[in-house]
Design an enzyme around this catalytic site. Structure first.
Site, short mmCIF file in Angstrom:
data_model
loop_
_atom_site.label_atom_id
_atom_site.label_comp_id
_atom_site.label_asym_id
_atom_site.label_seq_id
_atom_site.Cartn_x
_atom_site.Cartn_y
_atom_site.Cartn_z
N GLY A 49 3.71 -0.55 5.18
CA GLY A 49 2.57 -0.46 5.89
C GLY A 49 2.56 1.22 6.16
CB ALA A 50 -0.24 3.62 5.78
NE ARG A 78 4.52 0.91 -1.67
CZ ARG A 78 3.75 -0.15 -0.90
NH1 ARG A 78 4.19 -0.31 0.49
NH2 ARG A 78 2.92 -0.79 -1.43
CG ASP A 211 -2.45 1.45 2.75
OD1 ASP A 211 -2.94 0.30 2.95
OD2 ASP A 211 -1.15 1.59 2.79
O1 MRU Z 1 1.90 -2.73 0.46
P1 MRU Z 1 2.11 -2.55 2.10
O2 MRU Z 1 2.65 -3.82 2.68
O3 MRU Z 1 2.92 -1.23 2.41
O4 MRU Z 1 0.26 -2.41 2.38
C1 MRU Z 1 0.09 -2.31 3.86
C2 MRU Z 1 -1.50 -2.30 3.86
O5 MRU Z 1 -2.10 -2.49 3.09
C3 MRU Z 1 -1.73 -2.05 5.48
O6 MRU Z 1 -2.98 -2.89 5.74
C4 MRU Z 1 -2.30 -0.55 5.82
O7 MRU Z 1 -0.92 0.14 5.49
C5 MRU Z 1 -2.46 -0.40 7.10
S1 MRU Z 1 -0.87 -0.84 8.27
C6 MRU Z 1 -0.85 -0.28 9.89
#
Ligand code: MRU
Length: 333
Positions: A49-50, A78, A211
């Site tokens: 999650g970003a 990442r 993200d």
């Molecule tokens: O691969 P992830 O689980 O890190 O991807 C997360 C997402 O795409 C979320 O939608 C994004 O980070 C927004 S979280 C507040």
């Protein structure tokens, strides 16, 4: 107020991360004492999650007292969520590293609560809200971005349609878990069912996270988001993105320049050690996609809502002083 789930626990000399790979079945914390361990945890999806990645990276730098190596190893963990690079930049300029990491964490929680409040005004009573991936307390310092808007709309008798989010199943494993803990009615669907439900009039609004947001308002988010935006447009359903200012990357002119992470093939050919696809089959596994700004009804931030995002409207939001938001000046129309 205490967060429903605590994905990140900071103890000054160590960082404890809730192992999101094991949810919802097991609640286990992974302890990190170095930036390299934090980077590994980000790469392995212990934390994801970003905004959560950004906060975690900041604590990682603090653990290694801001060494050159800590920045290098974390920057490679990442590629897509810009919050990570935004947090590293802030840490690079900081004098008191622990205080700065704690501030990044506290500010993210405050931003989520502000977005929740603003975003809830866009959610009609009894709305059936579709969301994708996990954007909740698990993906942030707490409360969540898109899921924060949903949380803040709880008193409107809303219900949620959660897309499972193939291949990593953040929707099925994490969003359904958070919503059930919170007591918000939730129906889980596979991603491919979204269009059918929309065509039957079973979705009133879509809210997702982000993200990375380019200068023109194009949004990179979890793979499958673009499909939902096209479907929402086809069916005249409002499509909102909720993201803090730390997710904007004004240096990137448009979505085509956002780096998209490609993940391992075994996430597509099977799950947790099982394989259902024939061995050796060619696989693609982009973890994110880009939704063009023209498909977005509005971007909800802690500073206001950018309706029908364009380059000029995004620039106007980013240049506006935070005090402007506090005095009640909200997003441009
Ligand atoms: O691969 P992830 O689980 O890190 O991807 C997360 C997402 O795409 C979320 O939608 C994004 O980070 C927004 S979280 C507040």
């Amino acid at each position: 107020m205490k967060a429903t789930v605590e994905p990140i626990r900071w103890h000054g000399d160590r960082l404890e991360l809730l192992d999101q790979r094991l949810l919802p079945d097991q609640t286990v914390y992974v302890t990190c004492r170095t930036a390299a361990e934090v980077a590994q945890a980000i790469r392995d999806m212990v934390v994801r999650g970003a905004p959560a990645i950004g906060c975690t990276a900041a604590f990682g730098v603090a653990l290694d007292k801001g060494s050159k190596e800590s920045f290098a190893v974390l920057a490679k963990s990442r590629p897509t969520a810009v919050n990570l690079f935004w947090a590293l930049e802030r840490m690079r300029k900081a004098k008191d590293l622990k205080a700065e990491a704690e501030a990044i964490f506290a500010e993210d929680l405050a931003a989520n609560r502000a977005m929740g409040k603003l975003g809830a005004e866009l959610i009609p009573k009894k709305a059936r809200v579709m969301t994708h991936c996990n954007t909740g307390a698990l993906a942030t310092a707490g409360h969540g971005t898109a899921l924060g808007v949903i949380r803040s709309s709880k008193n409107k008798s809303i219900s949620v349609v959660a897309c499972e989010t193939r291949p990593y199943l953040q929707g099925a494993r994490l969003t359904a878990y958070e919503l059930m803990q919170e007591g918000i009615p939730c129906t889980l669907i596979t991603d491919s069912m979204a269009g059918h439900l929309m065509s039957r009039g079973e979705v009133d609004v879509v809210v997702v996270g982000a993200d990375r947001i380019a200068a023109n308002g194009d949004v990179a988010n979890k793979i499958g988001t673009y499909t939902l935006a096209v479907l929402a447009k086809r069916h005249g359903i409002p499509f909102y993105v909720a993201a803090p200012l730390s997710t904007f990357d004004p240096k990137i002119p448009n979505g085509s320049r956002i780096p998209i992470e490609e993940r391992a093939a075994d996430e597509v050919t099977g799950y947790r050690g099982s394989r259902w696809a024939p061995e050796g089959v060619k696989v693609r596994n982009p973890a994110f996609d880009v939704t063009p700004a023209e498909l977005i009804t509005g971007i909800i931030t802690e500073r206001g809502i950018v309706r029908k995002p364009t380059r000029a409207r995004v620039a106007s939001l980013l240049s506006r002083s935070p005090a402007g938001a506090a005095s009640g000046r909200r997003g441009r129309r």
